[in-house]
Design an enzyme around this catalytic site. Sequence first.
Site, PDB file in Angstrom:
ATOM      1  N   GLY A  35       0.853  -1.186   0.000  1.00  0.00           N
ATOM      2  CA  GLY A  35       0.000   0.000   0.000  1.00  0.00           C
ATOM      3  C   GLY A  35       0.881   1.225   0.000  1.00  0.00           C
ATOM      4  N   CYS A  39       5.486  -5.998   1.151  1.00  0.00           N
ATOM      5  CA  CYS A  39       5.853  -4.588   1.089  1.00  0.00           C
ATOM      6  C   CYS A  39       5.401  -3.842   2.352  1.00  0.00           C
ATOM      7  CB  CYS A  39       5.289  -3.977  -0.208  1.00  0.00           C
ATOM      8  SG  CYS A  39       5.947  -2.347  -0.551  1.00  0.00           S
ATOM      9  N   TYR A  40       4.437  -2.960   2.251  1.00  0.00           N
ATOM     10  CA  TYR A  40       3.969  -2.258   3.454  1.00  0.00           C
ATOM     11  C   TYR A  40       3.491  -3.258   4.507  1.00  0.00           C
ATOM     12  CZ  TYR A  40       1.066   0.628   6.481  1.00  0.00           C
ATOM     13  OH  TYR A  40       0.504   1.219   7.578  1.00  0.00           O
ATOM     14  N   HIS A  82       7.183  -7.290  -4.734  1.00  0.00           N
ATOM     15  CA  HIS A  82       5.780  -7.593  -5.068  1.00  0.00           C
ATOM     16  C   HIS A  82       5.686  -8.883  -5.889  1.00  0.00           C
ATOM     17  CE1 HIS A  82       3.758  -3.955  -3.618  1.00  0.00           C
ATOM     18  NE2 HIS A  82       4.960  -3.408  -3.781  1.00  0.00           N
ATOM     19  N   GLU A 104       3.021 -10.349  -6.732  1.00  0.00           N
ATOM     20  CA  GLU A 104       1.753 -10.423  -7.481  1.00  0.00           C
ATOM     21  C   GLU A 104       1.844  -9.829  -8.879  1.00  0.00           C
ATOM     22  OE1 GLU A 104       2.465  -8.444  -4.988  1.00  0.00           O
ATOM     23  OE2 GLU A 104       1.444  -6.509  -5.063  1.00  0.00           O
ATOM     24  N   ASP A 157     -22.741  -9.710 -17.070  1.00  0.00           N
ATOM     25  CA  ASP A 157     -22.947  -9.755 -15.617  1.00  0.00           C
ATOM     26  C   ASP A 157     -24.387 -10.086 -15.251  1.00  0.00           C
ATOM     27  OD1 ASP A 157     -20.371  -8.871 -15.780  1.00  0.00           O
ATOM     28  OD2 ASP A 157     -20.804  -6.823 -15.142  1.00  0.00           O
ATOM     29  N   LYS A 208     -14.227  -9.949 -13.586  1.00  0.00           N
ATOM     30  CA  LYS A 208     -14.959 -10.101 -14.840  1.00  0.00           C
ATOM     31  C   LYS A 208     -14.663 -11.438 -15.540  1.00  0.00           C
ATOM     32  CE  LYS A 208     -17.437  -7.603 -17.872  1.00  0.00           C
ATOM     33  NZ  LYS A 208     -18.597  -6.813 -17.477  1.00  0.00           N
TER      34      LYS A 208
END
Length: 517
Positions: free
Chosen positions: A58, A85-86, A173, A175, A231, A373
């Site tokens: 963050g 990280c944070y 990171h 991710e 959706d 999605k």
Amino acid sequence: MNPASRETVAVIDLGAQYAQLIARRVREAGVWSEVYPCTVKPEDLERLGVRAVILSGGPASVYWENAPRVDERIFRMGLPVLGICYGLQLMTQAMGGEVVKADTREFGRATLHVGKNGGELFAGLPSEMTVWMSHGDSVRGVTADFERIASTVDCPNAALSHRSLPLFGIQFHPEVAHTPRGKDVIRNFLFRIAGLRGGFAMESFVEDAIAQIRTNVGNGNVICGLSGGVDSAVVAALVHRAVGSRLHCILVDNGLMREGEIDRVVETFQGHFHVDLHVARAADRFLSRLEGIVDPEEKRKRIGHEFIEVFSEKAKEIEGAEFLAQGTLYPDVIESHSAFGGPSVTIKTHHNVGGLPDKLHFKLVEPLRMLFKDEVREIGKTLGLPDEIVFRQPFPGPGLAVRILGAVTPEKLSVVRKADAIVLDEMRQSGWDRKVWQSFAVLLPVSTVGVMGDERTYENVVAVRVVNSEDGMTADWTYLPEDLVRRLSTRLINEVRGVNRVVFDISSKPPSTIEWE
Ligand code: XMP
């Protein structure tokens, strides 16, 4: 949506954009994951049967007054925790370590050197690998409880593990795609450290969702507005599996949809699924509301108001319905809460079918609230929805009205609809429709001189708009192959009466927008 039998990993949100991506990676590894606000309590995690926790990164510094923090008891519950990280900085500070304030940020690729004690977190990974760094502060001192397991030149404490508790922290990171082996680090945490089995698939989501809807709705009746988009179609198909004939769908034919769209929805839901479908044929009402209206905002407003009226009238025909099923997705939920002291997840009132007023007093059924999605598309396929619906490109609520510049008339609608159908047809045939975010035609209020046969013509211009985008917030125009562009031009001029010129829109967003109005 979190049955006790399902292995769940909590991603605690310390800065929204990172948390979503981490949850995503965990799900891709085959483990169900949900994002929780930083105010989540250890008791909540226990109640929800959470098996491991990941603290997101963050933008904050632990030294900020309003920095997001977590309940520190989480570190002593015996649950495996991975701080990113944070999240790492917060964890080490909470456990007595020292975080140093940075004057500059370390941003970009770095080489991670994994120590011989890299342990389970780096098992099977090379001793040197590229990682993505994006941080200001860093961990300087740790207590004797922690040991350093990897470092980079600029960041000595790039990965840490606790000696007696299952606590791990990484400054990089895992991710993001720029950390090529990041997925393996996450997998090691999930499977080697947390001992999870994995194997989560969307089929099991569908079964759980159906059970949950049945519990929530009981013997009640549910209304669902169909818009033609994926959706609302997936929600309707899911709720139909759960409550059968107690689902009542409403489809508003506003006369502003693409060619064949209304028929396809009717065919799919009435013809194939035998859903109780109420079609409001209201094209004339929308057209008369739009008569002579040129201003784009005024068009949108009028269409929105008319939609509410038509929908409410139809809904009144369905007696005893107390639930409204909606296709709210994960990003809609996540966007609406703040990591900075937000009390808990608050849901943005998001309506796929248009802004329905709260005074309709329905209880909401939102089974897709936790999905992205492409996960919704996967479920749509699992439920047997046709590809045209599952892979439909985004389409604006006000429909073709915002793709006719100037006043909307039945004649212009028919021109733009035909042009649009040709664009989509060519995009589909060439396989480009799924490579782009959107592709469509816009009818311009401009007449130009042309020559067809021996005749002078004075007809309209059509603009072709094709864009790539991740989320619709920014976009770039798409460079299509020359033969495709030529076919588009030839067909639009030859097949659409009233069009004698085609232009290709080469504007990105920003500064332009995707739609022209
Ligand atoms: P703009 O034109 O703002 O569009 O760059 C961004 C994305 O949003 C879609 N869009 C809408 N979607 N109702 C919707 O549901 C609307 O009123 C609306 N207006 C624009 C647009 O197609 C693009 O994908």
